[in-house]
Design a protein around this motif. Structure first.
Motif, PDB file in Angstrom:
ATOM      1  N   PHE A 134       1.105   1.514 -11.349  1.00  0.00           N
ATOM      2  CA  PHE A 134       0.109   1.553 -12.418  1.00  0.00           C
ATOM      3  C   PHE A 134      -0.785   2.771 -12.212  1.00  0.00           C
ATOM      4  O   PHE A 134      -1.236   3.025 -11.090  1.00  0.00           O
ATOM      5  CB  PHE A 134      -0.801   0.312 -12.370  1.00  0.00           C
ATOM      6  CG  PHE A 134      -0.177  -0.953 -12.854  1.00  0.00           C
ATOM      7  CD1 PHE A 134       0.042  -1.176 -14.207  1.00  0.00           C
ATOM      8  CD2 PHE A 134       0.174  -1.942 -11.953  1.00  0.00           C
ATOM      9  CE1 PHE A 134       0.602  -2.349 -14.654  1.00  0.00           C
ATOM     10  CE2 PHE A 134       0.732  -3.127 -12.389  1.00  0.00           C
ATOM     11  CZ  PHE A 134       0.951  -3.332 -13.732  1.00  0.00           C
ATOM     12  N   ASP A 135      -1.097   3.495 -13.283  1.00  0.00           N
ATOM     13  CA  ASP A 135      -2.013   4.630 -13.179  1.00  0.00           C
ATOM     14  C   ASP A 135      -3.369   4.185 -12.639  1.00  0.00           C
ATOM     15  O   ASP A 135      -4.012   4.906 -11.888  1.00  0.00           O
ATOM     16  CB  ASP A 135      -2.208   5.291 -14.543  1.00  0.00           C
ATOM     17  CG  ASP A 135      -0.957   5.991 -15.047  1.00  0.00           C
ATOM     18  OD1 ASP A 135      -0.022   6.233 -14.247  1.00  0.00           O
ATOM     19  OD2 ASP A 135      -0.901   6.281 -16.258  1.00  0.00           O
ATOM     20  N   ALA A 136      -3.800   2.986 -13.017  1.00  0.00           N
ATOM     21  CA  ALA A 136      -5.108   2.473 -12.595  1.00  0.00           C
ATOM     22  C   ALA A 136      -5.130   2.052 -11.121  1.00  0.00           C
ATOM     23  O   ALA A 136      -6.203   1.863 -10.563  1.00  0.00           O
ATOM     24  CB  ALA A 136      -5.518   1.299 -13.476  1.00  0.00           C
ATOM     25  N   THR A 138      -1.189   1.485  -4.876  1.00  0.00           N
ATOM     26  CA  THR A 138      -0.277   0.346  -4.732  1.00  0.00           C
ATOM     27  C   THR A 138       1.067   0.699  -5.341  1.00  0.00           C
ATOM     28  O   THR A 138       1.144   1.155  -6.477  1.00  0.00           O
ATOM     29  CB  THR A 138      -0.848  -0.909  -5.430  1.00  0.00           C
ATOM     30  OG1 THR A 138      -2.081  -1.259  -4.809  1.00  0.00           O
ATOM     31  CG2 THR A 138       0.119  -2.079  -5.320  1.00  0.00           C
ATOM     32  N   VAL A 139       2.126   0.494  -4.560  1.00  0.00           N
ATOM     33  CA  VAL A 139       3.494   0.695  -5.040  1.00  0.00           C
ATOM     34  C   VAL A 139       4.137  -0.680  -5.143  1.00  0.00           C
ATOM     35  O   VAL A 139       4.131  -1.453  -4.179  1.00  0.00           O
ATOM     36  CB  VAL A 139       4.315   1.585  -4.078  1.00  0.00           C
ATOM     37  CG1 VAL A 139       5.761   1.691  -4.544  1.00  0.00           C
ATOM     38  CG2 VAL A 139       3.674   2.958  -3.952  1.00  0.00           C
ATOM     39  N   TRP A 140       4.681  -0.992  -6.313  1.00  0.00           N
ATOM     40  CA  TRP A 140       5.409  -2.236  -6.529  1.00  0.00           C
ATOM     41  C   TRP A 140       6.882  -1.925  -6.303  1.00  0.00           C
ATOM     42  O   TRP A 140       7.477  -1.139  -7.042  1.00  0.00           O
ATOM     43  CB  TRP A 140       5.163  -2.771  -7.936  1.00  0.00           C
ATOM     44  CG  TRP A 140       3.758  -3.231  -8.143  1.00  0.00           C
ATOM     45  CD1 TRP A 140       2.678  -2.468  -8.491  1.00  0.00           C
ATOM     46  CD2 TRP A 140       3.274  -4.559  -7.999  1.00  0.00           C
ATOM     47  NE1 TRP A 140       1.556  -3.250  -8.581  1.00  0.00           N
ATOM     48  CE2 TRP A 140       1.902  -4.543  -8.282  1.00  0.00           C
ATOM     49  CE3 TRP A 140       3.883  -5.773  -7.667  1.00  0.00           C
ATOM     50  CZ2 TRP A 140       1.115  -5.688  -8.232  1.00  0.00           C
ATOM     51  CZ3 TRP A 140       3.103  -6.917  -7.619  1.00  0.00           C
ATOM     52  CH2 TRP A 140       1.735  -6.868  -7.903  1.00  0.00           C
ATOM     53  N   VAL A 141       7.458  -2.507  -5.269  1.00  0.00           N
ATOM     54  CA  VAL A 141       8.849  -2.259  -4.886  1.00  0.00           C
ATOM     55  C   VAL A 141       9.715  -3.390  -5.429  1.00  0.00           C
ATOM     56  O   VAL A 141       9.349  -4.570  -5.322  1.00  0.00           O
ATOM     57  CB  VAL A 141       8.968  -2.193  -3.348  1.00  0.00           C
ATOM     58  CG1 VAL A 141      10.410  -1.983  -2.922  1.00  0.00           C
ATOM     59  CG2 VAL A 141       8.076  -1.103  -2.790  1.00  0.00           C
ATOM     60  N   THR A 142      10.858  -3.059  -6.003  1.00  0.00           N
ATOM     61  CA  THR A 142      11.764  -4.095  -6.501  1.00  0.00           C
ATOM     62  C   THR A 142      12.361  -4.839  -5.307  1.00  0.00           C
ATOM     63  O   THR A 142      13.008  -4.250  -4.448  1.00  0.00           O
ATOM     64  CB  THR A 142      12.874  -3.508  -7.390  1.00  0.00           C
ATOM     65  OG1 THR A 142      13.548  -2.469  -6.696  1.00  0.00           O
ATOM     66  CG2 THR A 142      12.296  -2.952  -8.689  1.00  0.00           C
ATOM     67  N   VAL A 143      12.113  -6.131  -5.248  1.00  0.00           N
ATOM     68  CA  VAL A 143      12.509  -6.956  -4.112  1.00  0.00           C
ATOM     69  C   VAL A 143      14.028  -6.982  -3.931  1.00  0.00           C
ATOM     70  O   VAL A 143      14.525  -7.025  -2.806  1.00  0.00           O
ATOM     71  CB  VAL A 143      11.920  -8.377  -4.241  1.00  0.00           C
ATOM     72  CG1 VAL A 143      12.500  -9.328  -3.215  1.00  0.00           C
ATOM     73  CG2 VAL A 143      10.396  -8.313  -4.117  1.00  0.00           C
ATOM     74  N   ASP A 154       0.849  -1.188   0.000  1.00  0.00           N
ATOM     75  CA  ASP A 154       0.000   0.000   0.000  1.00  0.00           C
ATOM     76  C   ASP A 154       0.884   1.237   0.000  1.00  0.00           C
ATOM     77  O   ASP A 154       1.916   1.274   0.689  1.00  0.00           O
ATOM     78  CB  ASP A 154      -0.904   0.022   1.230  1.00  0.00           C
ATOM     79  CG  ASP A 154      -1.999  -1.017   1.158  1.00  0.00           C
ATOM     80  OD1 ASP A 154      -2.511  -1.281   0.060  1.00  0.00           O
ATOM     81  OD2 ASP A 154      -2.349  -1.565   2.224  1.00  0.00           O
ATOM     82  N   ARG A 155       0.493   2.248  -0.777  1.00  0.00           N
ATOM     83  CA  ARG A 155       1.279   3.484  -0.866  1.00  0.00           C
ATOM     84  C   ARG A 155       1.569   4.054   0.521  1.00  0.00           C
ATOM     85  O   ARG A 155       2.684   4.520   0.788  1.00  0.00           O
ATOM     86  CB  ARG A 155       0.569   4.527  -1.722  1.00  0.00           C
ATOM     87  CG  ARG A 155       1.389   5.820  -1.860  1.00  0.00           C
ATOM     88  CD  ARG A 155       0.757   6.812  -2.820  1.00  0.00           C
ATOM     89  NE  ARG A 155       0.823   6.402  -4.197  1.00  0.00           N
ATOM     90  CZ  ARG A 155       1.895   6.483  -4.973  1.00  0.00           C
ATOM     91  NH1 ARG A 155       3.028   6.920  -4.493  1.00  0.00           N
ATOM     92  NH2 ARG A 155       1.838   6.117  -6.234  1.00  0.00           N
ATOM     93  N   SER A 191       5.353   3.809 -19.974  1.00  0.00           N
ATOM     94  CA  SER A 191       4.257   3.488 -20.892  1.00  0.00           C
ATOM     95  C   SER A 191       3.107   4.442 -20.602  1.00  0.00           C
ATOM     96  O   SER A 191       3.170   5.234 -19.657  1.00  0.00           O
ATOM     97  CB  SER A 191       3.799   2.040 -20.698  1.00  0.00           C
ATOM     98  OG  SER A 191       3.115   1.907 -19.464  1.00  0.00           O
ATOM     99  N   ALA A 192       2.052   4.320 -21.382  1.00  0.00           N
ATOM    100  CA  ALA A 192       0.873   5.155 -21.147  1.00  0.00           C
ATOM    101  C   ALA A 192       0.156   4.766 -19.862  1.00  0.00           C
ATOM    102  O   ALA A 192      -0.691   5.509 -19.381  1.00  0.00           O
ATOM    103  CB  ALA A 192      -0.083   5.039 -22.335  1.00  0.00           C
ATOM    104  N   ASP A 193       0.535   3.603 -19.279  1.00  0.00           N
ATOM    105  CA  ASP A 193      -0.189   3.071 -18.132  1.00  0.00           C
ATOM    106  C   ASP A 193       0.555   3.084 -16.810  1.00  0.00           C
ATOM    107  O   ASP A 193      -0.021   2.754 -15.775  1.00  0.00           O
ATOM    108  CB  ASP A 193      -0.587   1.615 -18.409  1.00  0.00           C
ATOM    109  CG  ASP A 193      -1.417   1.479 -19.666  1.00  0.00           C
ATOM    110  OD1 ASP A 193      -2.314   2.323 -19.881  1.00  0.00           O
ATOM    111  OD2 ASP A 193      -1.158   0.545 -20.438  1.00  0.00           O
TER     112      ASP A 193
END
Length: 147
Positions: free
Chosen positions: A96-98, A102-107, A60-61, A77-79
């Motif tokens: 993701f813009d959508a 949610t933040v995807w962190v590089t493990v 979660d952000r 990308s556009a997304d």
């Protein structure tokens, strides 16, 4: 994690998990467990990381806190927007813009990446042919289907 495994915390991390870039200019803290951790084999993740695939953990952000430095964003990308360290180039996040919360962190940038072992492989149709998949992990040909 959401899959039922515990997200162990290292001693002295006061209930959070730390990470950062190669040069140390950016440091961050995760204050909550990731929702999921996955290997992404899409061509953009391969190019962004310079590796056969990139492992991300979704948080979660509100649980992602920059402790030092700043993220350098790049609209890949556009997304989506990927962020990295402006000094050393380490890939750090993906949003993701959508799904802006949610933040995807590089493990690989976690101080202890063993704390967020992946449970799925995404975009396996795009993987490097010499990459061997762990058959214990769920494999999606492309993006995962909504649950």
């Amino acid at each position: 994690m959401a899959d039922g495994r515990s997200f162990a915390r290292a001693p002295g991390q006061r209930g959070s998990v730390l990470g950062g870039c190669l040069c140390g200019a950016v440091r961050y803290r995760l204050t909550a467990e990731p929702k999921v951790s996955v290997n992404c084999h899409c061509s953009m993740c391969r190019r962004h990381s310079g590796a056969a695939f990139l492992t991300y953990a979704a948080v979660d952000r509100a649980a992602f806190q920059i402790e030092r430095g700043e993220l350098a964003p790049y609209r890949s990308s556009a997304d989506a927007i990927r962020s990295h360290c402006a000094s050393c180039g380490s890939p750090l996040t993906f949003v993701f813009d959508a799904e802006p919360e949610t933040v995807w962190v590089t493990v690989g940038t976690l101080d202890n990446p063993d704390l967020a072992a992946p449970v799925e492989n995404w975009f396996v149709r795009d993987k490097a042919q010499w990459t061997r998949l762990d058959t214990a992990l769920k494999a999606w040909p492309g993006p995962p289907e909504p649950s």
